[in-house]
Motif scaffolding. Structure first.
Motif, short mmCIF file in Angstrom:
data_model
loop_
_atom_site.label_atom_id
_atom_site.label_comp_id
_atom_site.label_asym_id
_atom_site.label_seq_id
_atom_site.Cartn_x
_atom_site.Cartn_y
_atom_site.Cartn_z
N GLN B 192 42.40 18.53 -13.46
CA GLN B 192 42.53 17.36 -13.25
C GLN B 192 42.62 17.74 -11.83
N ALA B 195 40.36 16.99 -9.46
CA ALA B 195 39.71 15.90 -9.20
C ALA B 195 40.44 15.46 -8.31
N ILE B 196 41.77 15.83 -8.25
CA ILE B 196 43.04 14.83 -7.66
C ILE B 196 42.58 15.07 -6.24
N TYR B 198 39.94 16.97 -5.33
CA TYR B 198 38.69 17.16 -4.12
C TYR B 198 37.54 15.39 -4.38
N LYS B 199 38.50 14.38 -4.92
CA LYS B 199 37.87 13.33 -4.99
C LYS B 199 37.44 12.75 -4.19
N ASP B 200 37.15 12.98 -2.88
CA ASP B 200 36.44 12.35 -1.81
C ASP B 200 35.50 13.19 -0.71
N GLN B 228 27.92 11.32 -10.38
CA GLN B 228 28.97 10.90 -10.06
C GLN B 228 28.85 10.26 -8.34
N HIS B 317 38.08 13.87 -15.67
CA HIS B 317 38.65 13.95 -14.52
C HIS B 317 37.78 12.94 -13.08
N LEU B 318 37.31 13.49 -12.70
CA LEU B 318 35.82 13.22 -11.53
C LEU B 318 36.89 11.44 -11.75
N GLN B 321 39.40 9.70 -11.68
CA GLN B 321 39.89 10.41 -9.65
C GLN B 321 39.23 8.90 -9.10
N ARG B 322 37.96 9.42 -9.43
CA ARG B 322 36.98 8.48 -8.31
C ARG B 322 37.15 7.20 -8.88
#
Lengths: 337, 337
Positions: B192, B195-196, B198-200, B228, B317-318, B321-322
């Motif tokens: 998690q 993912a938080i 590196y979400k962008d 993704q 999680h990606l 978050q995305r």
């Protein structure tokens, strides 16, 4: 053409042909002794140069062949490697640490080693079962190296009964340096236009198949990433449809590296797909170039060396358009790791 | 844990173990008949799942093995493939066109085919020399498939005299579904946080070695790219130092996928290098997770399935978050190509 020394290129390319009798002597000796399999062992660019020959060995000959990454082989071992193996290595400096270590490892396992190098006075050459020393400079190294590799692998295939027209093939190889100078001239305008259009592109996806997959892999990693610090993805044309295709849109540059072997339809499938979904598709196709004096029947084998002649011009123009020297590195030979 | 159905996961994972007697029957039959080599044939994710077994076959057994991309094999052929070959395929739907075509091609060449599928009523299964039908759903497919592959390949190695502790290994495999649920719980917070953070991120470089290289390759292509739409590069840890390293800086995410086999020092070398030059290094290391009930001596073999359990949580999680569903595609099964 900018940054091209025709005289040096031709001297080194033609010089490689002088090694034919030495190569035939080596292949006669190893064939007479007998061997169970071939190992093609390299790292980065040298592993990539072996990829087309792995392709030819498995599709045009009955010699079992294994392509291995030098450092992996040394730590993991390989149970097909032994006294009845012939292991082939190339290192232009003769000092690439992983390649040198792998050659030593294979020799200790009792295998026969054939080491190709641009330098004579190095342990890599001195400790080899058979050495092939070839003049190379940085610029023409891969083309001259290819000519040596063609002679070596096709001579092995010939003596194994798998490639009848070896002598005729070598007569064609001898004409290749001149023909490749003409290829460079034919593609130079296209290479320049590519560099102008994509000089600011932060990422390229490259795809190729069969005998030019090695060029695809190494152009992405050893030129675009290493020499130009541009992000890339290289993916086999057949694998492109199992994930990477989802990235295609007008914001992404897609480059198809296309040769003239039986895998051509796979590249064509990528092209047909991409034409519908992106305006940023570039195709470098060996079939676009005349090869003066070379028999058509051999073009299928020569796709990798034709492609390297073409892509070298792309590199030269990327360097010029981007103002980023092909020789600059942040880490390699700059810091210890 | 979000988006995880423990009951289904355990049922499917444990269900795979019920195939042991069927698998042992098949490997007894092919071993008794005798074979010269194994072909591991797949596309995308299925080719990637075979990569660890190619690694084990070449390093832990003396069975000659070749990993081939299905579509390439059919167009190029392979001269080691013939009547004395055993060819292994997996397709959860049983309808992956290239895999189905390759199985047909190998059968026509006289080879013995072993086809693993989640569906019974498909030509892929009906036309196989030997079929293994396993319940799979989309979500747990790869874990259950791995359990079948472990039994199949290690049973072949066992009967070939290369892997003595097969029965003990299978007793450990039976405990794996429960152990992997615990692995997922252990890694979930880290997944998690990744993912938080590196979400962008528009691009990740992934590197791995040995038995987890397949997971590295497929996570980049089949999850990040396909599911993704994030750009990636996957590069073997040994090859990283031959070009890709030049891209490393604080603007780039580097992910090291690390297992517990003898190639571990290669991943460590990448980590040691990267720590000096980027703050954006993430290491997913199977050694970080307890495997309840599993003997330590088998962890080296289990790294790929442990890693897939970990990376599945990263995917979940990606997605969250995305706000990008793992099921959405632009092209695959949406348009014809």
């Amino acid at each position: 053409m900018i940054n091209f020394n025709e005289e040096t290129y031709l001297r080194i390319g033609k010089g490689a042909m002088k090694l034919k009798s030495r190569i035939d002597e080596i292949t006669a000796a190893v064939t007479q002794k007998g061997y169970k399999n071939l190992f093609l062992i390299g790292s980065g660019g040298s592993a990539a140069m072996f990829m087309p020959f792995e392709h030819f060995l498995k599709t045009k000959s009955t010699i079992p062949a294994y392509l291995e990454i030098a450092a992996e082989l040394v730590v993991s071992g390989h149970n097909q490697l032994g006294k009845e193996s012939v292991c082939i290595f190339t290192s232009s400096s003769g000092t690439t640490s992983e390649t040198v270590a792998a050659a030593k490892y294979c020799k200790e396992k009792g295998a026969t080693t054939i080491c190709i190098s641009g330098k004579e006075d190095v342990p890599f050459v001195k400790d080899a079962s058979y050495a092939i020393v070839n003049e190379m400079d940085d610029f023409s190294a891969s083309d001259a190296d290819y000519i040596v590799l063609y002679m070596l692998y096709f001579s092995l295939m010939h003596k194994h009964g798998d490639f009848e027209k070896y002598e005729e093939f070598c007569e064609n190889l001898a004409k290749l340096p001149d023909a490749l100078v003409e290829v460079k001239k034919q593609c130079d305008e296209k290479a320049q236009q590519f560099a102008i259009r994509y000089k600011d592109a932060p990422y390229h996806m490259l795809t190729g198949a069969g005998s030019v997959w090695g060029e695809t892999y190494s152009y992405a990693m050893c030129v675009m990433e290493e020499m130009q610090w541009i992000k890339t993805k290289s993916v086999k044309a057949a694998e492109f449809f199992h994930g990477s295709l989802e990235l295609v849109d007008d914001n992404m540059s897609l480059i198809v590296i296309m040769g003239e072997d039986e895998t051509r339809p796979m590249c064509q499938r990528v092209i047909d797909f991409a034409k519908r979904y992106t305006k940023n598709l570039t195709v470098f196709d060996t079939a676009d170039y005349r090869l003066a004096g070379i028999s058509d029947e051999f073009r299928q084998y020569l796709s990798p060396i034709i492609m390297t002649a073409v892509l070298d011009r792309v590199s030269i123009h990327l360097e010029a358009q981007r103002g980023h020297s092909l020789d600059i590195r942040r880490y390699y030979k700059v810091v210890e790791y």
